[in-house]
Design a protein around this motif. Sequence first.
Motif, short mmCIF file in Angstrom:
data_model
loop_
_atom_site.label_atom_id
_atom_site.label_comp_id
_atom_site.label_asym_id
_atom_site.label_seq_id
_atom_site.Cartn_x
_atom_site.Cartn_y
_atom_site.Cartn_z
N LEU A 1 0.70 -1.59 0.09
CA LEU A 1 0.42 0.56 0.36
C LEU A 1 0.84 1.52 0.32
CD1 LEU A 1 -2.81 2.07 -0.04
CD2 LEU A 1 -2.61 1.54 2.83
N VAL A 2 1.57 0.85 1.10
CA VAL A 2 2.86 2.24 1.01
C VAL A 2 3.69 2.79 -0.95
CG1 VAL A 2 4.77 2.93 1.85
CG2 VAL A 2 3.08 2.19 2.94
N ALA A 3 3.93 1.31 -1.14
CA ALA A 3 4.85 2.32 -2.51
C ALA A 3 3.37 2.10 -3.31
CB ALA A 3 5.02 0.30 -2.64
N TYR A 4 2.59 1.49 -3.28
CA TYR A 4 1.51 2.33 -4.52
C TYR A 4 1.30 3.63 -3.81
CZ TYR A 4 -3.19 3.62 -5.99
OH TYR A 4 -3.80 4.03 -6.68
N GLU A 5 1.34 4.79 -2.40
CA GLU A 5 1.15 5.26 -2.08
C GLU A 5 2.26 6.86 -2.63
OE1 GLU A 5 -2.13 7.02 -1.60
OE2 GLU A 5 -3.07 5.28 -1.38
N GLY A 6 3.24 5.64 -2.89
CA GLY A 6 4.90 6.96 -2.41
C GLY A 6 4.57 7.72 -0.95
N ALA A 7 4.48 6.82 -0.44
CA ALA A 7 4.75 7.70 0.93
C ALA A 7 5.65 7.10 1.55
CB ALA A 7 3.46 7.30 1.51
N ALA A 8 6.65 5.82 1.09
CA ALA A 8 7.66 5.54 2.25
C ALA A 8 8.60 6.31 3.44
CB ALA A 8 8.34 3.85 0.86
N ILE A 9 9.32 7.04 2.66
CA ILE A 9 10.04 7.60 2.95
C ILE A 9 9.02 8.62 4.70
CG2 ILE A 9 11.42 10.01 3.31
CD1 ILE A 9 12.17 9.16 0.22
N TRP A 10 8.23 9.04 3.42
CA TRP A 10 7.44 10.26 4.85
C TRP A 10 6.60 9.32 6.03
CZ3 TRP A 10 1.98 12.49 3.42
CH2 TRP A 10 0.99 13.90 3.29
N LEU A 11 6.04 8.50 5.77
CA LEU A 11 5.30 7.20 6.91
C LEU A 11 6.92 7.14 7.99
CD1 LEU A 11 3.68 5.77 8.30
CD2 LEU A 11 3.89 3.82 6.85
N PHE A 12 7.78 6.48 7.49
CA PHE A 12 8.73 5.78 7.74
C PHE A 12 9.67 6.90 9.07
CE2 PHE A 12 13.31 5.37 8.44
CZ PHE A 12 13.71 4.12 9.22
N ARG A 13 9.11 8.06 8.81
CA ARG A 13 9.61 9.45 9.42
C ARG A 13 8.95 9.81 10.53
NH1 ARG A 13 12.11 14.00 5.38
NH2 ARG A 13 11.71 14.99 7.32
N ARG A 14 7.66 9.53 9.88
CA ARG A 14 6.69 9.37 11.12
C ARG A 14 6.13 8.87 12.01
NH1 ARG A 14 5.53 14.67 11.83
NH2 ARG A 14 2.41 13.85 12.33
N LEU A 15 6.84 7.83 11.97
CA LEU A 15 6.69 6.53 12.57
C LEU A 15 7.73 6.66 13.16
CD1 LEU A 15 5.54 3.51 11.04
CD2 LEU A 15 4.15 4.27 12.58
N ARG A 16 9.79 7.26 13.05
CA ARG A 16 9.89 6.60 14.37
C ARG A 16 9.53 8.00 15.24
NH1 ARG A 16 15.96 6.67 11.43
NH2 ARG A 16 15.00 8.83 10.70
N ALA A 17 9.04 9.75 14.79
CA ALA A 17 8.57 10.40 15.46
C ALA A 17 7.74 10.57 16.81
CB ALA A 17 8.29 11.58 14.48
N ALA A 18 6.95 9.37 16.37
CA ALA A 18 5.72 8.98 17.50
C ALA A 18 6.36 8.34 17.76
CB ALA A 18 4.64 8.17 16.20
N ASN A 19 7.34 6.96 17.68
CA ASN A 19 7.86 6.12 18.43
C ASN A 19 7.18 4.85 18.34
OD1 ASN A 19 10.24 7.40 19.74
ND2 ASN A 19 8.53 8.02 21.47
N ALA A 20 6.57 4.71 17.01
CA ALA A 20 5.67 3.76 16.83
C ALA A 20 6.52 2.92 15.63
CB ALA A 20 4.63 4.77 16.70
N LEU A 21 7.36 3.32 15.58
CA LEU A 21 8.00 2.47 14.63
C LEU A 21 8.09 0.37 15.36
CD1 LEU A 21 8.98 1.48 11.66
CD2 LEU A 21 11.45 2.69 12.09
N ASP A 22 8.51 1.00 16.13
CA ASP A 22 9.13 -0.94 16.98
C ASP A 22 7.14 -1.40 16.92
OD1 ASP A 22 12.06 -0.74 17.01
OD2 ASP A 22 11.31 0.24 18.59
N ALA A 23 6.36 -0.54 16.79
CA ALA A 23 5.05 -1.45 17.01
C ALA A 23 5.15 -2.36 15.55
CB ALA A 23 3.93 -0.64 17.19
N LEU A 24 5.15 -2.25 14.83
CA LEU A 24 4.90 -2.98 13.74
C LEU A 24 5.84 -4.52 13.52
CD1 LEU A 24 6.12 -0.68 10.66
CD2 LEU A 24 3.53 -0.59 12.04
N ALA A 25 5.15 -5.62 13.10
CA ALA A 25 6.22 -6.52 12.92
C ALA A 25 7.04 -6.45 12.35
CB ALA A 25 5.20 -7.94 12.52
N PRO A 26 8.47 -6.96 13.06
CA PRO A 26 9.56 -6.79 12.20
C PRO A 26 9.91 -6.90 10.46
CG PRO A 26 10.03 -7.76 14.64
CD PRO A 26 8.54 -8.42 13.95
N SER A 27 9.06 -7.64 10.26
CA SER A 27 9.71 -8.06 8.94
C SER A 27 8.53 -6.80 7.94
CB SER A 27 8.95 -9.43 8.05
OG SER A 27 7.35 -9.43 8.61
#
Length: 275
Positions: free
Chosen positions: A38-64
């Motif tokens: 979904l993120v690849a289609y939306e073209g939002a990978a950098i945006w989402l990755f940076r926002r997840l890190r800022a929100a301390n939510a990246l580790d909430a995703l499954a490692p894969s």
Amino acid sequence: MSSTVPELLVDTLRLGGSHDGDLAARWRAADTRGLPRLVAYEGAAIWLFRRLRAANALDALAPSIADQLRQQAFEAAALRLDVEAEAAAAVTILNRAALPVIFIKGIARCALAVRYPYIDARATHDVDLLVPHERIEGANAALRAEGYVPSLPPKPIGTPRNHHLPPLHKGHVSVELHDSTSTSVQPELAWTRANDGSELLQWAGQSVRVSSATDLAWSAIAHAMRDMMENPVRGFRLNRFLELAALLNGGAAIDWTVIHERSAGQEAFEPDDCV
């Protein structure tokens, strides 16, 4: 509270204000198996990755899933750095030849990233430079004299002239010299628009000119409208919202009267290959 992935994306990517305190918990509970696609289609990978890190939510995703998202974001960011390096090299050549240039599209976003956080959080694939119509052949010659060659085979004789010359390259990143921002806008008007309210910035050790926030906002809107001509949903992809979101969040001075006037005409509904 359970959330759908689209709802979570909107809440996570929203700029300004503080993050929802339970954002990490909501991501932990969400079914994210289709998130990378979904993120690849939306073209939002950098945006989402940076926002997840800022929100301390990246580790909430499954490692894969986190690893796939990280790879998408890093690959897009690495390409953007290559584009910036190519832009710096090309502009050095054009400045040396005293040729006026205005940054447009992705490279404009890169140059404005210090002022408008996240405006560069989108994949950028090539260098787009606006040059006055009467100087574009000189700009093309200046780059060719420094070893740039066509990126694509020549089009058949009789092919309608586009609003940019065939792309040039020395490495894997192409440079496109534009004399307009669209096939539906005359070069003289495009240059006037880009200059109105433009500003000179210090970027990559040199002075570069970037068009106004109004022109940048209109470019994003017009491209979204053209996307919708091809497919009713394509214009609503998240990457088409990024520029406006970043400009508005950064307090950019956008003249909405101009946006309204241009939207009411046919300019944005003309077929165009500028992406």
